[in-house]
Design a protein around this motif. Structure first.
Motif, short mmCIF file in Angstrom:
data_model
loop_
_atom_site.label_atom_id
_atom_site.label_comp_id
_atom_site.label_asym_id
_atom_site.label_seq_id
_atom_site.Cartn_x
_atom_site.Cartn_y
_atom_site.Cartn_z
N ASP A 35 0.86 -1.19 0.00
CA ASP A 35 0.00 0.00 0.00
C ASP A 35 0.89 1.24 0.00
OD1 ASP A 35 -2.34 1.45 0.06
OD2 ASP A 35 -2.60 1.30 2.23
N THR A 168 -9.16 1.49 -2.75
CA THR A 168 -7.89 1.37 -3.45
C THR A 168 -6.80 1.03 -2.44
OG1 THR A 168 -8.55 2.95 -5.15
CG2 THR A 168 -6.19 2.57 -4.87
N GLY A 170 -2.79 0.37 -2.68
CA GLY A 170 -1.66 0.40 -3.59
C GLY A 170 -2.14 0.60 -5.02
N ALA A 171 -1.70 -0.28 -5.91
CA ALA A 171 -2.08 -0.19 -7.31
C ALA A 171 -3.38 -0.91 -7.61
CB ALA A 171 -0.96 -0.76 -8.19
N ARG A 172 -3.99 -1.52 -6.62
CA ARG A 172 -5.19 -2.32 -6.84
C ARG A 172 -6.46 -1.55 -6.45
NH1 ARG A 172 -4.21 -7.81 -7.56
NH2 ARG A 172 -2.02 -8.45 -7.22
N ARG A 173 -7.49 -1.71 -7.26
CA ARG A 173 -8.81 -1.16 -6.96
C ARG A 173 -9.76 -2.32 -6.71
NH1 ARG A 173 -11.44 3.09 -4.72
NH2 ARG A 173 -13.57 3.28 -5.54
N ASP A 191 -10.71 -7.59 -7.07
CA ASP A 191 -9.90 -6.80 -8.01
C ASP A 191 -10.21 -7.32 -9.41
OD1 ASP A 191 -7.99 -5.65 -9.61
OD2 ASP A 191 -6.27 -6.25 -8.39
N ASP A 194 -7.26 -7.74 -12.04
CA ASP A 194 -6.39 -8.91 -11.87
C ASP A 194 -7.19 -10.19 -11.69
OD1 ASP A 194 -3.92 -10.16 -11.71
OD2 ASP A 194 -3.77 -9.91 -9.53
#
Length: 282
Positions: A35, A168, A170-173, A191, A194
């Motif tokens: 994160d 959200t 880090g780079a993940r939603r 997610d 991914d």
């Protein structure tokens, strides 16, 4: 045991930590997610000496300090997921990572772990009315009291997560899905980019989630569980990270197995009731 035996990377920026439990189901899976410059924690473990030692080894292994825990997000309030939230908040006197959970799970935590609902006397009445022998009622109550001790220290008031919303990390939603049955307000974290799901205790390999009726449970938990499984089946999930047991790589296949299992068990239960069984006997 080496730390690498119970702390493993399972996806980009996600580590699974397998923590010991003093029960027949002896492991709970929790997750650290990258994160930014820190780590978000999804679920925490039960606050025992063994679990604390495991976390301290993980901190060293991943070179993490308590202040790098950015936030704690809970799938649900059961003690093996909620129990170390307050411990994490107590690690650094100058910094307590914020806690997030659904409104219903926060309410249940107050009723049970803060004892606002006087649950144990009501549970005793409920189990006795269902035909459970008195000595087994005593065993269950003793077990609940033992478990409650391992949710101490209790955490601060949580921030509320809403099903249908997003978060959200880090780079993940992640999209949040309401997954009732095992616990009324359980949330799953999906997610879509991914095709990855943090499935809590809703979808598990080898075992089925416990679907129970407690004094404060909303009506028809099994019906709501099965309806939820049918709704979640259509999601495109290549990997699910569960709260117990193995990772799930065949999401729809595993949901079909759970639905089939419960259809069979419902027939057995109906037959037992038709023969005059008590709730306990069924």
């Amino acid at each position: 045991m080496q730390v690498s035996d119970f702390c493993t990377q399972v996806a980009d920026g996600i580590f699974q930590v397998k923590l010991p439990l003093p029960f027949a189901l002896n492991i709970v899976n929790v997750y650290l997610l990258r994160d930014g410059d820190g780590w978000a924690l999804i679920d925490t473990g039960l606050n025992t000496a063994e679990a604390r030692a495991a976390w301290e080894a993980v901190f060293v292994y991943l070179n993490i300090t308590p202040r790098q825990i950015t936030r704690i997000l809970l799938t649900h309030m059961h003690p093996d997921h909620y129990g170390m939230s307050g411990w994490f908040q107590s690690l650094d006197p100058a910094y307590a990572p914020p806690l997030y959970m659904s409104a219903r799970e926060a309410e249940l935590a107050r009723l049970i772990w803060y004892n606002e609902g006087q649950m144990l006397p009501r549970l005793r009445v409920q189990m006795s009315a269902g035909g459970m022998p008195a000595e087994q009622v005593d065993t269950v109550i003793d077990g609940m009291e033992f478990t409650a001790q391992h949710t101490q220290p209790l955490p601060s008031t949580p921030h509320i997560l809403e099903a249908g919303g997003g978060v959200t990390i880090g780079a993940r939603r992640f999209t949040l899905f309401h997954a009732p049955g095992h616990s009324d307000g359980q949330l799953l974290f999906y997610d879509a980019a991914d095709r990855l799901m943090l499935s809590g205790d809703h979808v598990l390999m080898k075992i089925t989630p416990n679907i129970g009726v407690w004094p404060d449970t909303e009506p028809d938990p099994l019906g709501r569980f099965l309806d939820s499984l049918r709704g979640l089946r259509g999601l495109d999930v290549r990997l699910a990270l569960p709260g117990h047991k193995a990772l799930i790589t065949d999401w729809r296949g595993r949901i079909d197995e759970l639905l089939s299992h419960h259809a069979m068990r419902l027939e057995h239960t109906r037959a037992a009731i038709a023969d005059g069984a008590t709730i306990f006997e069924a």
